[in-house]
Scaffold this active site. Structure first.
Site, mmCIF file in Angstrom:
data_model
loop_
_atom_site.group_PDB
_atom_site.id
_atom_site.type_symbol
_atom_site.label_atom_id
_atom_site.label_comp_id
_atom_site.label_asym_id
_atom_site.label_seq_id
_atom_site.Cartn_x
_atom_site.Cartn_y
_atom_site.Cartn_z
ATOM 1 N N SER A 1 0.819 -1.220 0.000
ATOM 2 C CA SER A 1 0.000 0.000 0.000
ATOM 3 C C SER A 1 0.851 1.267 0.000
ATOM 4 O O SER A 1 1.931 1.297 0.600
ATOM 5 C CB SER A 1 -0.897 0.006 1.237
ATOM 6 O OG SER A 1 -1.461 1.280 1.442
ATOM 7 N N TYR B 1 -2.060 5.490 -4.215
ATOM 8 C CA TYR B 1 -3.069 6.533 -4.028
ATOM 9 C C TYR B 1 -2.535 7.811 -4.678
ATOM 10 O O TYR B 1 -1.411 8.228 -4.389
ATOM 11 C CB TYR B 1 -3.302 6.824 -2.540
ATOM 12 C CG TYR B 1 -4.237 5.855 -1.853
ATOM 13 C CD1 TYR B 1 -5.496 5.581 -2.369
ATOM 14 C CD2 TYR B 1 -3.862 5.240 -0.663
ATOM 15 C CE1 TYR B 1 -6.358 4.700 -1.720
ATOM 16 C CE2 TYR B 1 -4.720 4.362 -0.012
ATOM 17 C CZ TYR B 1 -5.967 4.097 -0.552
ATOM 18 O OH TYR B 1 -6.806 3.237 0.096
ATOM 19 N N THR C 1 -5.953 2.724 -6.563
ATOM 20 C CA THR C 1 -7.223 2.572 -5.838
ATOM 21 C C THR C 1 -8.057 3.834 -5.993
ATOM 22 O O THR C 1 -7.589 4.927 -5.690
ATOM 23 C CB THR C 1 -6.944 2.307 -4.352
ATOM 24 O OG1 THR C 1 -6.160 1.112 -4.258
ATOM 25 C CG2 THR C 1 -8.249 2.122 -3.591
ATOM 26 N N LYS D 1 -8.313 -0.409 -8.953
ATOM 27 C CA LYS D 1 -8.981 -1.106 -7.840
ATOM 28 C C LYS D 1 -10.170 -0.284 -7.367
ATOM 29 O O LYS D 1 -10.061 0.923 -7.160
ATOM 30 C CB LYS D 1 -7.985 -1.287 -6.697
ATOM 31 C CG LYS D 1 -8.536 -1.886 -5.414
ATOM 32 C CD LYS D 1 -7.407 -2.361 -4.500
ATOM 33 C CE LYS D 1 -7.904 -2.967 -3.207
ATOM 34 N NZ LYS D 1 -8.277 -1.989 -2.193
ATOM 35 N N HIS E 1 -13.558 -2.099 -1.325
ATOM 36 C CA HIS E 1 -12.637 -1.735 -0.260
ATOM 37 C C HIS E 1 -13.001 -2.479 1.038
ATOM 38 O O HIS E 1 -12.836 -1.949 2.137
ATOM 39 C CB HIS E 1 -12.682 -0.216 -0.046
ATOM 40 C CG HIS E 1 -11.336 0.408 0.259
ATOM 41 N ND1 HIS E 1 -10.569 1.035 -0.687
ATOM 42 C CD2 HIS E 1 -10.623 0.509 1.405
ATOM 43 C CE1 HIS E 1 -9.460 1.501 -0.137
ATOM 44 N NE2 HIS E 1 -9.466 1.188 1.137
HETATM 45 C C1 LIG Z 1 -7.152 -2.159 7.732
HETATM 46 C C2 LIG Z 1 -7.325 -2.000 6.248
HETATM 47 C C3 LIG Z 1 -6.535 -1.122 5.555
HETATM 48 C C4 LIG Z 1 -6.678 -0.988 4.179
HETATM 49 N N1 LIG Z 1 -5.842 -0.140 3.504
HETATM 50 C C5 LIG Z 1 -5.936 -0.090 2.149
HETATM 51 C C6 LIG Z 1 -5.030 0.688 1.415
HETATM 52 O O1 LIG Z 1 -4.146 1.312 1.974
HETATM 53 N N2 LIG Z 1 -5.161 0.738 0.069
HETATM 54 C C7 LIG Z 1 -6.132 0.051 -0.589
HETATM 55 O O2 LIG Z 1 -6.227 0.106 -1.820
HETATM 56 N N3 LIG Z 1 -6.995 -0.726 0.092
HETATM 57 C C8 LIG Z 1 -6.907 -0.807 1.439
HETATM 58 N N4 LIG Z 1 -7.768 -1.595 2.115
HETATM 59 C C9 LIG Z 1 -8.726 -2.395 1.351
HETATM 60 C C10 LIG Z 1 -8.140 -3.743 0.969
HETATM 61 O O3 LIG Z 1 -7.138 -3.603 0.007
HETATM 62 C C11 LIG Z 1 -9.196 -4.685 0.402
HETATM 63 O O4 LIG Z 1 -9.874 -4.047 -0.658
HETATM 64 C C12 LIG Z 1 -10.221 -5.156 1.428
HETATM 65 O O5 LIG Z 1 -9.627 -5.349 2.673
HETATM 66 C C13 LIG Z 1 -10.827 -6.445 0.940
HETATM 67 O O6 LIG Z 1 -11.823 -6.896 1.784
HETATM 68 P P1 LIG Z 1 -11.582 -7.991 2.932
HETATM 69 O O7 LIG Z 1 -10.912 -7.261 4.069
HETATM 70 O O8 LIG Z 1 -12.961 -8.447 3.261
HETATM 71 O O9 LIG Z 1 -10.709 -9.070 2.359
HETATM 72 C C14 LIG Z 1 -7.635 -1.724 3.497
HETATM 73 C C15 LIG Z 1 -8.429 -2.606 4.202
HETATM 74 C C16 LIG Z 1 -8.284 -2.759 5.572
HETATM 75 C C17 LIG Z 1 -9.148 -3.744 6.292
#
Ligand SMILES: Cc1cc2nc3c(=O)[nH]c(=O)nc-3n(C[C@H](O)[C@H](O)[C@H](O)COP(=O)(O)O)c2cc1C
Ligand SMILES: Cc1cc2nc3c(=O)[nH]c(=O)nc-3n(C[C@H](O)[C@H](O)[C@H](O)COP(=O)(O)O)c2cc1C
Ligand SMILES: Cc1cc2nc3c(=O)[nH]c(=O)nc-3n(C[C@H](O)[C@H](O)[C@H](O)COP(=O)(O)O)c2cc1C
Ligand SMILES: Cc1cc2nc3c(=O)[nH]c(=O)nc-3n(C[C@H](O)[C@H](O)[C@H](O)COP(=O)(O)O)c2cc1C
Lengths: 358, 358, 358, 358
Positions: B106, B129, B155, B229, B253
């Protein structure tokens, strides 16, 4: 007595079984989605009673694979019934005999198939798990033939045989005293050795899973009709029929094989439509009441098998429990038939049910 | 061990994380309607196993964006993994390396992207980002290219970046010790000043949200394939493909962007239908088990990403936890494939599932 | 008073009845699937009010079987009302008289039909259960004719008469003091003796169940119009009409006959469609509010019967309770009519409702 | 602050209101089926965000009945706001003024309509209940015109005005200090005397309910546009449009009129389809978040009104509370618009939502 209907054995059994054993028997695989789906499917079907029919000549007899049965409720093959009662499969067989019920003895029975056969039950089939070595498989087949079993039920949905998450979390371990009575003299094949990069599933576990070739080989080595248990797809059903299989059992192993597959009852209509009206199709998974038997018959089954009800009744009261459960189940079925105006099984037609609104 | 399946890390993590951190990680935005929808969508899909197939030559390999992957499970980009474990992204990368898993790092990682890359993981992508100033964005892109990342994941569904209501109610505040490792040397742009009558959303927040022009600019300034994404609409998917984007990730997300949007899995089939069979489409949001991966593949995904499972496993046992979780997840997928008669990913076809009755 | 709507008698009755009696009255057969379905069916229907209609000349009168009724709410036949109140059916009749309500007296009333008739209620029908011997049946018919009952309601869905599982589990036994007032002088027929192999259901219980012949015989032996209660199928409805039956009641006995049959309300539209607009069709099972009456009328009923509400109100406050409940129910109906712009019953048309989204 | 979103005022208000008052305000009529349906309808709709749109010129302005509004969120007419806060409607008006919100003052306001108007709110409409005597009605209309109200909102779904069952059970009685500020000088008409056999509903209550003639009369006696509130049927909507009504509000009075009617949101699409794209259609009932406003706009509303949120915010913090709630709601709407790529209200089109799978 506290037992007013067959399903009452389910709740009561929890008091007769150690928690570990209960978890092992009652549980389903994974998150138990399929276990729940099995019940929900029956609950979505509603019975449409017919009025004023004369059913006083009614009965539940049927002919299945050329054999005549008194009623369309069979005892499903259940491994290790000694977990529920010391006499295990012997008592189930005795109950089957007393209630004119067809018994299906499991490869993994705690008592040898010959001992079970000796309990006198006339209608009996043998459930076969393919063994790692063909010799062992053949040995089982020949012993079953010799002991008077009248059909082979080959179970194909259980490539994975592992206690459920529920059972593992409850701390279940198979007691040393409970043994696979049919297999104790079989040689154990050497464990599969995986090379680097190979998969424990594809190259490990599945190496011993039977294929179409194995099924073919089996049919050439037995004179008994072969029934396949664990069918959920119409295309598989059709292919099995084409391959010469004598009948099929639509089943998801009572929610104990792959979690997330559909309820057997939901899979049934498409299977029946594929194989046509005359091909033997049985169903199990989720049957808890005579009305469930009725619904399965409406939706295309020729007969059903009961798994957990059997072992729960066994746990509560041995042979007597199983016999009583079967008597209740059969009368519950007869009551549905009577109130739906069906004097005989062929009169149980599609218009006898409807589907609950969502 | 108490861990019998990948999803077990979810429940266990609650014991390894401070309540505030757990709320931040586990929560979804708003009333968590989308968070719930993600799981419900998977639960509505049922797997239809195929019998008697020989899958002993089976494997899970695939080629994605010209890169060959060992299996279709990727580590989703997750900000601030130091919240879950001091080594954070370093440990995730180590686990990825050990399990042949593709990692997506990330923009908001707690460790710099170069440190993460040094953990040796071969397959790795960088999640970008857009930054308030193009120079900062370009800096990130060039560092990612230099560090050996093989694709950019842009994203686009997170214009709003705020802890969820659940996290705020739990009292979560980002600890001072947790910093955005990639951005500490970036200049902070002056805050947006609103004129009277202007909207904090339209003229404030959205002033920094990327547009089609920004995406275009990005693709002209990198030699890496760009994956978008956060896609949920078929028309957006088609427009992105037309714009030269290399692939898309159907995602909400993990229910953390706009609450009230559909489950990714429900959005997937229309997206796949729009872009055609050969265009790279991945999915995340709600994946908790190998059967979920299987279902996503049936419904049109080439691969999936796991978010919370990763950070939960990290919280429980660091690199070992993540590696173990990935191993379980992959074997769960292989088991579904094996029982559904699919030896390879292309054999996972639409007829492998059905939808649960309502 | 705590009673703000008719349904309030339901909750209140639990405080006025011994737990055993309450279980007997409130319970449904089996797993109570039909009992629940009855309520769910009403809850799925939504009323579409019409604005600005002048309904100041409104009323609820109707003509049914040539008899004019003040409103379309009847008192359903209920056995053994002495369980709820010492004066039982006498008080129900008195309430009927006071509220211009048509009463249906049960074969199994705790007071003789002549005593009930003497309470002065003008509109009254007699509910007939076929007796094991035709002489007994004929005796009931002739007494009902002599006592001034204006129609016979033949109940056909209760071949099985047994307290529900709920009642049995609660320890309910019919008190010795509660007797079938109409039958005490009837000879008890010898119990059915089954031969070996015969079924307790088909050759036992069902031997006494009426058939089309019995219905024919009945119609030839009475000058009263015959209404059949317990119809759920369109084909049965059509056949009954063809056989000369004067009207039918779509009913599942309040979920007390075969468990697992559909809600009456769900069965109603197909029945109405089959018999045409002019044939008398009533409905019961699940009516708890005036809006339920309105919904039943929209979906095809000419009138409804209330079972449990009646006996609950009786338990709470005897004749006064039943009269009050009927007054509330009728005003609730009138309010629905008024707000839906229906001044009279024939104005209650199909476009007055819609179905809730799932 | 504990208030993170507009809906938070709902939970918080329970701590600021006496239990009786809370029951009166929060409750719905009857069994609250419609109250629940209102929320469920919004929860079934899902938003489909659009990516990469430039919305930096975005705003929420609209023209309604020739009047320009800053945003499509209005304050619904609510009786007796002194129940929630001593300054009641005065504070609501002040909040409306501060947030550029159109206020609809109720006939049953606790403060006179002139006092409310003096708080300075520019956009304001007057909600009219027809009074038993035309003189009283005319008096209200003329005072509203004189005080600068710009439209009349005639509420037609509240022929019955009675505290809900919930309120009655909680022991709610209107405090003596809370009075209908507009009506204190109106003469009370003599109570309706019913003759024997007449209905308290048809010949009583409904005698004062307005009819098409009354509506006609009203339109001839005012120069203000007349909007009808409480429409749920497409045919009524069409007839109102044909009768010269200036606009309609699809509403079920927040579940406080007839229980069992559909959710306003479910009724909206058919109404919009009937009256065409250009006719003013508003909606209320169940709006709790900006995403609900967005959904209502997608499904055909030009604007929405908020009832309970307004009075809950008023209870918590008077004018400040209402203003804060409106600010949150509007920003929540803007966020949905921004993420769905809609810079202005007309860009909110049907493809911005989908329906949740059942
Ligand atoms: C704690 C946390 C931080 C996240 N940070 C990012 C991020 O920095 N960039 C991003 O594109 N998605 C981020 N996401 C989304 C994840 O990439 C992903 O889309 C999502 O967790 C998928 O769903 P799941 O948790 O049910 O597997 C984050 C998700 C969580 C839970
Ligand atoms: C404890 C237990 C052991 C079982 N053992 C076997 C077995 O050895 N062979 C087999 O084919 N099926 C076995 N089954 C599956 C049953 O034959 C049957 O498919 C299933 O129990 C039907 O579902 P029900 O339990 O809901 O009736 C077993 C099931 C249970 C509950
Ligand atoms: C306690 C009780 C006794 C009943 N006895 C009779 C009866 O003797 N004859 C009959 O036709 N129906 C009988 N019924 C069924 C009712 O006539 C009616 O069909 C049913 O109660 C309607 O459903 P409801 O209770 O939801 O209104 C009885 C129902 C109850 C609850
Ligand atoms: C306490 C209360 C009082 C109300 N009084 C009136 C009123 O005087 N006139 C009117 O037209 N609607 C009245 N309503 C209905 C509202 O105008 C509006 O239709 C409803 O509250 C919208 O639903 P919501 O509360 O879910 O937003 C009232 C609603 C409530 C909750």
């Amino acid at each position: 007595s506290d037992i007013l209907c067959a399903q009452d054995y389910e709740a009561l059994a929890a008091h007769f079984l150690p928690a570990t054993h209960h978890a092992y028997i009652a549980g389903g695989s994974g998150f138990e989605a399929t276990l729940r789906a099995n019940r929900e499917a029956f609950e979505r079907v509603q019975i449409l009673p017919r009025l004023l029919r004369d059913v006083t000549t009614g009965h539940t007899r049927l002919t299945l694979l050329g054999q005549s049965l008194h009623h369309p409720i069979l005892l499903a093959p259940l491994a290790f019934q000694a977990l529920a009662h010391p006499r295990g499969e012997l008592d189930s067989a005795r109950a089957a005999e007393a209630t004119d019920t067809c018994l299906v003895a499991s490869t993994l029975s705690s008592w040898p198939l010959e001992d079970i056969a000796r309990e006198g039950c006339v209608e009996k089939w043998f459930q076969l798990y393919f063994q790692p070595m063909r010799d062992s498989t053949l040995d089982l087949v020949q012993r079953a033939e010799a002991a008077g079993y009248r059909a082979l039920v080959v179970t194909l949905d259980a490539a994975v045989q592992r206690p459920s998450l529920r059972a593992q979390r409850a701390g279940f371990r198979m007691p040393d005293t409970v043994r696979p009575g049919n297999l104790i003299h079989h040689a154990t094949p050497p464990p599969v050795e995986l090379e680097r990069g190979q998969s424990r599933i594809f190259q490990g576990l599945m190496r011993e899973a039977p294929t179409w070739d194995d099924l073919d080989w089996l049919m050439r080595h037995t004179r008994l009709p072969v029934i396949v248990k664990g069918v959920l797809r119409a295309d598989d059903a059709l292919a099995l029929k084409a391959a010469g299989v004598a009948g099929i059992i639509v089943s998801n192993h009572g929610g104990r094989a792959l979690d997330g597959v559909p309820a057997s009852l939901d899979a049934l209509p498409a299977v029946r439509a594929a194989v046509g009206a005359d091909y033997p199709v049985l169903l199990d998974s989720g049957v808890r009441a005579g009305s469930d038997v009725f619904k399965a018959l409406v939706l295309g089954a020729d007969a059903v098998l009961v798994g957990r009800l059997q072992v729960f009744a066994l746990a509560v009261a041995g042979a007597l429990g199983v016999a009583h459960m079967l008597k209740l189940l059969r009368e519950e079925l007869e009551l549905c038939m009577a109130l739906a105006g069906c004097a005989t099984l062929p009169e149980i037609t599609a218009d006898c049910v409807t589907h609950r609104h969502a």
